[in-house]
Design a protein around this motif. Structure first.
Motif, mmCIF file in Angstrom:
data_model
loop_
_atom_site.group_PDB
_atom_site.id
_atom_site.type_symbol
_atom_site.label_atom_id
_atom_site.label_comp_id
_atom_site.label_asym_id
_atom_site.label_seq_id
_atom_site.Cartn_x
_atom_site.Cartn_y
_atom_site.Cartn_z
ATOM 1 N N CYS A 289 0.854 -1.194 0.000
ATOM 2 C CA CYS A 289 0.000 0.000 0.000
ATOM 3 C C CYS A 289 0.890 1.243 0.000
ATOM 4 O O CYS A 289 1.982 1.241 0.552
ATOM 5 C CB CYS A 289 -0.903 0.026 1.238
ATOM 6 N N CYS A 294 -1.960 2.709 6.052
ATOM 7 C CA CYS A 294 -3.190 2.543 5.263
ATOM 8 C C CYS A 294 -4.227 1.730 6.061
ATOM 9 O O CYS A 294 -3.890 0.710 6.655
ATOM 10 C CB CYS A 294 -2.845 1.808 3.958
ATOM 11 N N HIS A 296 -6.785 0.557 4.509
ATOM 12 C CA HIS A 296 -7.315 -0.296 3.430
ATOM 13 C C HIS A 296 -8.793 -0.042 3.175
ATOM 14 O O HIS A 296 -9.496 -0.928 2.705
ATOM 15 C CB HIS A 296 -7.068 -1.780 3.734
HETATM 16 ZN ZN ZN Z 1 -4.203 -0.438 2.003
#
Ligand code: ZN
Ligand code: GDP
Length: 329
Positions: A289, A294, A296
């Motif tokens: 990422c 992150c 997500h």
């Molecule tokens: Zn991510």
């Protein structure tokens, strides 16, 4: 070295650290795995039953206590014991453990329940309706202990009257991820030989929700006939078995360490990294990422969202992952 590779190593290190912590007393272990002469098959209070693994009495068991300098011992521990009185022995050393099956206690501290386990059988069934998230929770916990899961779908005899897309979807997801999945019917005997073949010469523990058929499966696997190790009879345990933390049974061609405490195995508290490490298809990608922190969910450059879009990660597993994270907060 790729990020993916690093992340796998990290996962191994985490599992190793956790096992090391559980095994911290092993550093001074005076014997290695080749010089033991017994295996703990049951323990309650100060008493331990040891299966004699060497010498002429090699199928016998002996009631033992342990030297005060030894750490707490659990079923599955390989030990060095000596005759103490005519009837009883004393355990003088514990061999290094290959691994430990442990469960979080009320203070979220891991409590060892069994040692030297080859497989954790995660039992689920056509009915009660299984949920991916239940199984994923077991898989995360098993992964964090560095243990190997074997998924067992029971009650497949019910599929003819209760065809289930949900079940078919789960099987395809887990098989796609490379987890071994065996379909059985404890009632009719279907798949039992395949299960036995996978467990040959191994030591397993069995976990799963209530009602999935764990007791039926143990009976089918031979508990009725071969539950008693050596000269220990069931009657001898009447009244005391409730305090037994766990017990090893020799089944047809493998050993099972079983107890209510093991069957009720739960995830307990875990940090986000350990949860991620338990999701095989997510953990490698998370390292790719764009942002290190992150979530997500909606960040640009999220490798996990990209993998969901191109079908390499299923929405079901991603939602299951998020649900575990949310429950840990
Ligand atoms: Zn991510
Ligand atoms: P446990 O709570 O996981 O130990 O589950 P049990 O072994 O007590 O089984 C729960 C119920 O499921 C019982 O009524 C069993 O008879 C039933 N059961 C277990 N295995 C099977 C199976 O393979 N097929 C069917 N149809 N029923 C089963």
């Amino acid at each position: 070295m790729s990020k993916r590779r690093l992340s796998r190593q990290q996962r191994l290190r985490i599992a190793e650290n956790q096992q090391n912590e559980l095994n911290s007393t092993d550093k001074d272990s005076p014997i290695n795995e080749f010089s033991y002469n017994g295996r703990i098959i049951s323990h309650y209070g100060q008493q331990l039953d040891v299966e004699v693994l060497a010498g002429e009495n090699s199928t016998a068991t002996i009631r033992c206590h342990q030297r005060a300098n030894l750490p707490p011992l659990v079923t599955g521990d390989l030990v060095l014991w000596e005759q103490d009185t005519e009837e009883a022995g004393v355990i003088v050393a514990k061999a290094k453990r290959k691994n430990v099956f442990a469960r979080p206690d009320s203070q979220a501290k891991l409590k060892p329940l069994a040692a030297n386990i080859d497989y954790v059988l995660v039992v689920f069934a056509v009915i009660p309706e299984p949920f991916l998230n239940f199984i994923d929770r077991y898989l995360v916990a098993i992964n964090s202990l560095g243990l190997e899961p074997l998924l067992v779908l029971n009650k497949v005899d019910l599929l003819s009257t209760n065809p289930s897309e949900g079940v078919a979807n789960m099987l395809s997801i887990y098989r796609g991820l490379g987890y071994p999945v065996i379909e059985v019917s404890a009632l009719q005997g279907t798949g039992i030989e395949a299960l036995q073949a996978n467990l040959r010469n191994k030591i397993a523990v069995l976990v799963g929700q209530s009602g999935v058929g764990k007791s039926s499966l143990v009976n089918r696997l031979g508990h009725d006939h071969l539950a008693d190790v050596g000269d220990l009879s069931k009657s001898k345990y009447k009244g005391t078995h409730t305090t037994t933390t766990s017990r090893l049974f020799h089944l047809q061609n493998f050993d099972l360490i079983d107890s209510p405490g093991i069957r009720e195995f739960s995830l307990g508290h875990m940090d986000a990294d350990s949860v991620l490490a338990g999701f095989l298809e997510l953990k490698g990608r998370a390292a790719e990422c764009k942002f290190r922190d992150c979530s997500h969910k909606s960040e640009p450059g999220c490798a996990i969202q990209a993998a969901i879009e191109n079908g390499n990660i299923t929405v079901d597993r991603f939602e299951s992952f998020q649900s575990i994270l949310n429950s840990m907060e």
